[in-house]
Write a protein that holds these residues in place. Structure first.
Motif, short mmCIF file in Angstrom:
data_model
loop_
_atom_site.label_atom_id
_atom_site.label_comp_id
_atom_site.label_asym_id
_atom_site.label_seq_id
_atom_site.Cartn_x
_atom_site.Cartn_y
_atom_site.Cartn_z
N MET A 1 0.84 -1.20 0.00
CA MET A 1 0.00 0.00 0.00
C MET A 1 0.88 1.25 0.00
O MET A 1 1.95 1.26 0.59
N ASN A 2 0.44 2.29 -0.68
CA ASN A 2 1.19 3.53 -0.70
C ASN A 2 1.19 4.18 0.67
O ASN A 2 0.38 3.88 1.54
N ASP A 3 2.13 5.13 0.86
CA ASP A 3 2.19 5.84 2.13
C ASP A 3 0.89 6.60 2.39
O ASP A 3 0.44 6.72 3.52
N THR A 4 0.30 7.13 1.32
CA THR A 4 -0.97 7.84 1.44
C THR A 4 -2.10 6.91 1.05
O THR A 4 -2.09 6.32 -0.03
N PHE A 5 -3.05 6.75 1.94
CA PHE A 5 -4.19 5.88 1.67
C PHE A 5 -5.10 6.57 0.65
O PHE A 5 -5.44 7.75 0.80
N THR A 6 -5.49 5.86 -0.37
CA THR A 6 -6.33 6.42 -1.43
C THR A 6 -7.74 5.85 -1.34
O THR A 6 -7.93 4.63 -1.39
N LEU A 7 -8.70 6.73 -1.17
CA LEU A 7 -10.10 6.36 -1.04
C LEU A 7 -10.85 6.77 -2.30
O LEU A 7 -10.85 7.95 -2.68
N GLY A 8 -11.48 5.81 -2.95
CA GLY A 8 -12.27 6.11 -4.14
C GLY A 8 -13.70 6.44 -3.78
O GLY A 8 -14.31 5.79 -2.94
N ILE A 9 -14.23 7.46 -4.42
CA ILE A 9 -15.61 7.91 -4.18
C ILE A 9 -16.36 7.85 -5.51
O ILE A 9 -16.02 8.57 -6.46
N LEU A 10 -17.35 6.98 -5.56
CA LEU A 10 -18.18 6.86 -6.76
C LEU A 10 -19.50 7.56 -6.51
O LEU A 10 -20.28 7.16 -5.64
N THR A 11 -19.77 8.62 -7.24
CA THR A 11 -21.01 9.36 -7.07
C THR A 11 -21.93 9.10 -8.25
O THR A 11 -21.48 8.83 -9.37
N LEU A 12 -23.23 9.14 -8.00
CA LEU A 12 -24.19 8.88 -9.07
C LEU A 12 -24.13 9.96 -10.14
O LEU A 12 -24.33 9.68 -11.32
N GLY A 13 -23.88 11.20 -9.70
CA GLY A 13 -23.89 12.32 -10.63
C GLY A 13 -22.51 12.68 -11.13
O GLY A 13 -21.82 11.86 -11.70
N GLN A 14 -22.13 13.94 -10.90
CA GLN A 14 -20.85 14.42 -11.38
C GLN A 14 -19.87 14.61 -10.23
O GLN A 14 -20.23 14.96 -9.12
N SER A 15 -18.62 14.36 -10.53
CA SER A 15 -17.55 14.56 -9.55
C SER A 15 -16.66 15.71 -10.01
O SER A 15 -16.67 16.08 -11.18
N PRO A 16 -15.89 16.30 -9.06
CA PRO A 16 -15.76 15.91 -7.65
C PRO A 16 -16.88 16.49 -6.81
O PRO A 16 -17.38 17.56 -7.10
N GLU A 93 -11.78 1.50 -9.55
CA GLU A 93 -11.24 0.34 -8.83
C GLU A 93 -9.73 0.21 -9.02
O GLU A 93 -9.03 -0.27 -8.12
N THR A 94 -9.21 0.64 -10.14
CA THR A 94 -7.78 0.48 -10.43
C THR A 94 -6.93 1.58 -9.81
O THR A 94 -5.70 1.52 -9.89
N GLN A 95 -7.57 2.57 -9.17
CA GLN A 95 -6.84 3.76 -8.76
C GLN A 95 -6.84 4.00 -7.25
O GLN A 95 -6.38 5.05 -6.80
N CYS A 96 -7.37 3.07 -6.46
CA CYS A 96 -7.51 3.35 -5.03
C CYS A 96 -7.36 2.08 -4.19
O CYS A 96 -7.40 0.96 -4.71
N ASP A 97 -7.18 2.26 -2.89
CA ASP A 97 -7.08 1.13 -1.97
C ASP A 97 -8.45 0.51 -1.71
O ASP A 97 -8.61 -0.71 -1.75
N ILE A 98 -9.43 1.34 -1.40
CA ILE A 98 -10.82 0.91 -1.31
C ILE A 98 -11.67 1.98 -1.95
O ILE A 98 -11.24 3.12 -2.11
N PHE A 99 -12.90 1.63 -2.33
CA PHE A 99 -13.78 2.64 -2.91
C PHE A 99 -15.22 2.33 -2.54
O PHE A 99 -15.59 1.18 -2.30
N PHE A 100 -16.01 3.39 -2.45
CA PHE A 100 -17.39 3.21 -1.99
C PHE A 100 -18.34 4.05 -2.82
O PHE A 100 -17.94 5.00 -3.51
#
Length: 227
Positions: A1-16, A93-100
């Motif tokens: 795992m990278n030093d910085t934890f990466t959290l993926g956020i999947l939104t129904l609409g537009q990001s960020p 999914e390919t860009q983060c440690d976990i995603f929700f």
């Protein structure tokens, strides 16, 4: 795992989703890197309008971004949104440690297509059941969701009532919803939309005088266990 934890956020609409980032950051801390994708990313207002449900078809409310990044609620047909959500989730999914999923609803086809995606509804139901199993719960959320809300939440509370307010309707509409919850005799309130911020939760709590649960805060506190 990278030093910085990466959290993926999947939104129904537009990001960020800059509107909810402060609420998440306040619980998760500054050492988490957010990577976001949305089901409506890259679409113009005209293209999004074409995704609206036809008469009699159920829709789902989500968020798009105006010129200054201000969130605006829109309603789209789930059948149009789902393929775009799956594509965005697979990229994330390919860009983060976990995603929700930044949504308190269920998308079985999305979860089947991308099994690692965390759906917060399981967390939220457990918390609601723990405190409201023998109590009156008032659910506050967008109008498009409230007709089905009593049946959805009845297994987790002794009684369920609703009050309508979207996170994007403005303070006055949310104030009215809090007053309606108070008048209903509710013992707990659930803000059942991941667009509600900690500031909106506090407003509802102050106006109603009722213990108020926020789907976004519940999710962030559980996600913190992964850090």
């Amino acid at each position: 795992m990278n030093d910085t934890f990466t959290l993926g956020i999947l939104t129904l609409g537009q990001s960020p989703r800059t509107d909810v980032e402060p609420s998440l950051r306040g619980i998760l801390g500054d050492d988490v890197r957010f990577v976001q994708r949305g089901g409506l990313d890259g679409l113009s207002e005209e293209s999004i309008a074409d995704l609206a449900p036809v008469e009699g078809e159920p829709g789902i409310e989500t968020c798009v971004l105006r010129g200054e990044g201000e969130p605006k609620g829109v309603c789209v047909a789930k059948r149009h949104l789902l393929p775009r959500l799956i594509a965005a989730a697979r990229e994330l999914e390919t860009q983060c440690d976990i995603f929700f999923l930044l949504c308190s609803g269920e998308f079985p086809a999305l979860k089947e297509a991308v099994p690692r995606l965390i759906e917060p509804i399981a967390f939220i139901r457990s918390v609601v059941a723990t405190v409201a199993r023998h109590s009156h719960l008032c659910v506050i959320g967008p109008e498009s969701d409230m007709a089905a809300a009593p049946m959805q939440w009845q297994p987790y509370a002794a009684r369920v009532s609703t009050a309508i307010s979207s996170p994007y309707d403005g303070k006055e509409r949310l104030f009215e919803a809090a007053r309606r919850a108070q008048a209903s005799g509710a013992e707990y309130i659930l803000l059942d939309d991941m667009g509600f911020t900690v500031e909106q939760r506090q407003l509802v709590r102050n106006v109603s005088g009722i213990a108020t649960l926020n789907a976004t805060s519940i999710t962030a506190r559980i996600l913190r266990e992964f850090l």
